[in-house]
Design a protein around this motif. Structure first.
Motif, PDB file in Angstrom:
ATOM      1  N   VAL A 108      33.326  41.053  36.162  1.00 46.44           N
ATOM      2  CA  VAL A 108      34.423  40.082  36.027  1.00 46.44           C
ATOM      3  C   VAL A 108      33.899  38.684  35.729  1.00 46.44           C
ATOM      4  O   VAL A 108      34.591  37.875  35.101  1.00 46.44           O
ATOM      5  CB  VAL A 108      35.325  40.074  37.285  1.00 46.44           C
ATOM      6  N   GLU A 135      40.120  48.566  41.246  1.00 40.54           N
ATOM      7  CA  GLU A 135      40.089  47.149  41.627  1.00 40.54           C
ATOM      8  C   GLU A 135      40.450  46.248  40.452  1.00 40.54           C
ATOM      9  O   GLU A 135      41.167  45.254  40.612  1.00 40.54           O
ATOM     10  CB  GLU A 135      38.708  46.781  42.179  1.00 40.54           C
ATOM     11  N   LEU A 136      39.976  46.589  39.277  1.00 42.80           N
ATOM     12  CA  LEU A 136      40.279  45.768  38.102  1.00 42.80           C
ATOM     13  C   LEU A 136      41.761  45.781  37.771  1.00 42.80           C
ATOM     14  O   LEU A 136      42.328  44.765  37.339  1.00 42.80           O
ATOM     15  CB  LEU A 136      39.470  46.278  36.899  1.00 42.80           C
ATOM     16  N   LEU A 142      41.785  39.481  43.068  1.00 42.04           N
ATOM     17  CA  LEU A 142      40.774  39.458  42.011  1.00 42.04           C
ATOM     18  C   LEU A 142      41.398  39.008  40.691  1.00 42.04           C
ATOM     19  O   LEU A 142      40.799  38.224  39.941  1.00 42.04           O
ATOM     20  CB  LEU A 142      40.165  40.853  41.878  1.00 42.04           C
ATOM     21  N   ALA A 143      42.607  39.481  40.404  1.00 44.33           N
ATOM     22  CA  ALA A 143      43.264  39.127  39.138  1.00 44.33           C
ATOM     23  C   ALA A 143      43.575  37.642  39.058  1.00 44.33           C
ATOM     24  O   ALA A 143      43.488  37.041  37.981  1.00 44.33           O
ATOM     25  CB  ALA A 143      44.537  39.950  38.982  1.00 44.33           C
ATOM     26  N   CYS A 150      40.449  40.894  34.451  1.00 43.83           N
ATOM     27  CA  CYS A 150      41.134  41.980  35.152  1.00 43.83           C
ATOM     28  C   CYS A 150      42.266  42.571  34.308  1.00 43.83           C
ATOM     29  O   CYS A 150      42.645  42.039  33.270  1.00 43.83           O
ATOM     30  CB  CYS A 150      41.656  41.480  36.491  1.00 43.83           C
ATOM     31  N   LEU A 163      36.259  45.894  29.532  1.00 43.09           N
ATOM     32  CA  LEU A 163      37.145  44.929  30.172  1.00 43.09           C
ATOM     33  C   LEU A 163      37.733  43.972  29.134  1.00 43.09           C
ATOM     34  O   LEU A 163      37.242  43.863  28.003  1.00 43.09           O
ATOM     35  CB  LEU A 163      36.394  44.130  31.234  1.00 43.09           C
TER      36      LEU A 163
END
Length: 538
Positions: A108, A135-136, A142-143, A150, A163
């Protein structure tokens, strides 16, 4: 009709004022929250980053293993071409740190353009990749911190993803054809290897060799000199790849065990185990728990476990009793040696086998050195000094100093130990070119002005296994004691426990020579290499 000017003296309707305020407040809240997330993420080490962004996976305080691993991986950010090898107990969350949190952070943040995750099978590697995808695509914290990375990327397959920020991650299984693989202009920049070898492979020397050939020939040649490699494993066999990497130059390796220090009161644990494993008792577990509560202070004394927040000493000892010692040593202690392959039972080394103070007036004191510098010495062998004192009752007290040393350091340490211990006899194994060590030691004695008897040259012509087995009667009779609080003596005891299946026997070899010197001194005989009578056993 001319367009209506944007600015007007007409009052703005209440509903529009209310709508504009809501938009403003919402944007301010989102902007402030994003700034707080960015501020929180900035400067965090890997473990702190993981606990912030992956709280569901990091619910307990980290262990010392997590701290070491996190530090090594953080260092790899600024130093390229690092190779890290970790042996950790099964279930210690090594994969959570190094196969989930670490590649996720590097992806990320866009530091590693092309990441590989490699496991025993491709399906297992794809399972690790699936955890990253979850998770992504589904981690809102995280986003918010990494909106450009993400979400579902342009490539989103079971074994390969790209990604939104352009980072690619592929999953592979051991033995898979990987030569020449690239992503755009990149060879893999980060390779995560998690449990590359299976139980089935460990049963076959040929399978282990194929695994090593593929690892060294295909996998390690797939990247560039700048590629970082992380290898995670539990030692399933003494000849496992991870064990070999511990002895391979260029790798930073560390071995962690679930029980770092065993409890002193081993005899109480043996009583507890007899209760716990009594299959004819319906209340065996309750009775064993009651016994532990009644003796907990004594049974816990001296023990230290790796991750008490997850596995207490009692939990680990229950695992050991239920699964057997061989499986426990392999899966939790990274010591893959079956007890049935060892010469002497574990109770020979319980708390009764240790002493705190040397005997006040020993009858005999000897010092022996196994330099481990001969033609048959293995790389990584220890030079071993063993000091032995025999008291008036015929009990042997031993302390060992085991280390990897140069010849010059062996000579310096030998003279220092002699001056400290003042033995009646000092013997040095003189096989092969080790004969020269005796002369160097005598020269150093003269240089320091130390009045010492001549150094006995010991030419060992009897097979080493036969010689070391001569220690058995002393151990069985409880007449061989070990110095507590001495790291070298702990290593000596470990080598005796593992004999003859262990990787090292330098300590036992030096101990046998020390005992042999004492026997010869007691008999008043000049040194001979035969197998003389033992010190009398009462």
């Amino acid at each position: 009709m001319p367009p209506r000017p944007f600015y007007s003296d007409e009052p703005i309707p209440d509903w529009m004022v209310h709508l504009l305020r809501r938009v403003r407040d919402g944007l301010a809240e989102r902007h402030g929250r994003a700034r707080r997330v960015d501020a929180s993420a900035a400067g965090l080490d890997l473990i702190a980053w993981s606990r912030f962004f992956l709280p569901d996976h990091f619910t307990r305080p980290p262990s010392s293993m997590h701290g070491w691993l996190g530090g090594q991986l953080d260092w790899s950010v600024c130093r390229r071409g690092r190779k890290v090898n970790l042996l950790a107990p099964r279930g210690a969350a090594k994969s959570t740190v190094a196969a989930l949190a670490y590649p996720l952070r590097e992806a990320v943040e866009g530091r590693e353009p092309y990441i590989w995750i490699v496991s025993d099978t491709r399906r297992q590697a794809e399972a690790h990749l699936g955890n990253l995808k979850n998770e992504l695509a589904g981690n809102p914290v995280l986003a918010r911190a990494y909106p450009d990375s993400c979400g579902r990327g342009p490539v989103w397959r079971a074994g390969s993803i790209v990604l939104a920020n352009g980072v690619a991650i592929d999953a592979f299984g051991t033995g898979q054809r990987i030569r020449g693989r690239r992503f755009r202009a990149h060879r893999p920049t980060l390779i995560i290897c998690d449990d590359l070898e299976s139980d089935d492979q460990m049963r076959s020397a040929a399978a282990r060799q194929r695994s090593r050939d593929w690892f060294q020939g295909s996998l390690m040649k797939a990247g560039t000199p700048e590629t970082n490699v992380v290898h995670l494993a539990t030692a399933l066999h003494r000849d496992a790849l991870a064990m070999r990497l511990c002895r391979t130059p260029g790798w930073t390796s560390r071995v962690f065990r679930a029980i770092l220090r065993w409890p002193a009161a081993i005899s109480l644990w043996q009583e507890w185990e007899a209760i716990y494993t009594a299959v004819d008792r319906r209340d065996a577990q309750r009775a064993a728990a009651r016994f532990y509560r009644e003796h907990r202070t004594e049974m816990d004394a001296g023990a230290e476990v790796l991750w008490p927040e997850l596995e207490s000493l009692y939990t680990l000892m229950c695992m050991r009793a239920e699964g057997g010692r061989a499986a426990f040593e392999r899966e939790k202690q990274n010591a893959p040696i079956a007890p049935e392959d060892c010469e002497w039972p574990e109770e020979y080394f319980d708390e009764r086998a240790w002493f705190d103070e040397w005997p006040a007036t020993p009858a005999i004191k000897t010092l022996a050195l196994d330099p481990s510098k001969g033609a048959d010495a293995r790389r990584g062998d220890y030079s071993a000094f063993v000091m032995l004192a025999v008291d008036r009752r015929g009990v042997l007290h031993a302390e060992a100093d085991l280390a990897r040393r140069s010849v010059a350091q062996i000579v310096a340490d030998g003279v220092a130990l002699y001056r400290r211990f003042r033995p009646h006899v000092f013997g040095v194994e003189a096989n092969q070119f080790q004969e020269l060590l005796g002369a160097e030691l005598e020269a150093e004695f003269r240089r320091q002005g130390v009045l010492a008897p001549g150094v006995q040259r010991i030419d060992n012509r009897v097979n080493k296994l036969v010689r070391i087995r001569r220690l058995g009667p002393y151990l069985a009779a409880g007449r061989l004691k070990f110095k507590s609080g001495s790291p070298g003596t702990l290593r000596l005891a470990d080598q005796l426990r593992d004999f003859p299946a262990g990787d090292h026997d330098d300590g036992p070899d030096a101990l046998e020579m020390s005992v042999r010197l004492a026997e010869q001194y007691a008999a008043g005989n000049a040194y001979a290499d035969g197998l003389p009578r033992r010190l009398p056993i009462e």
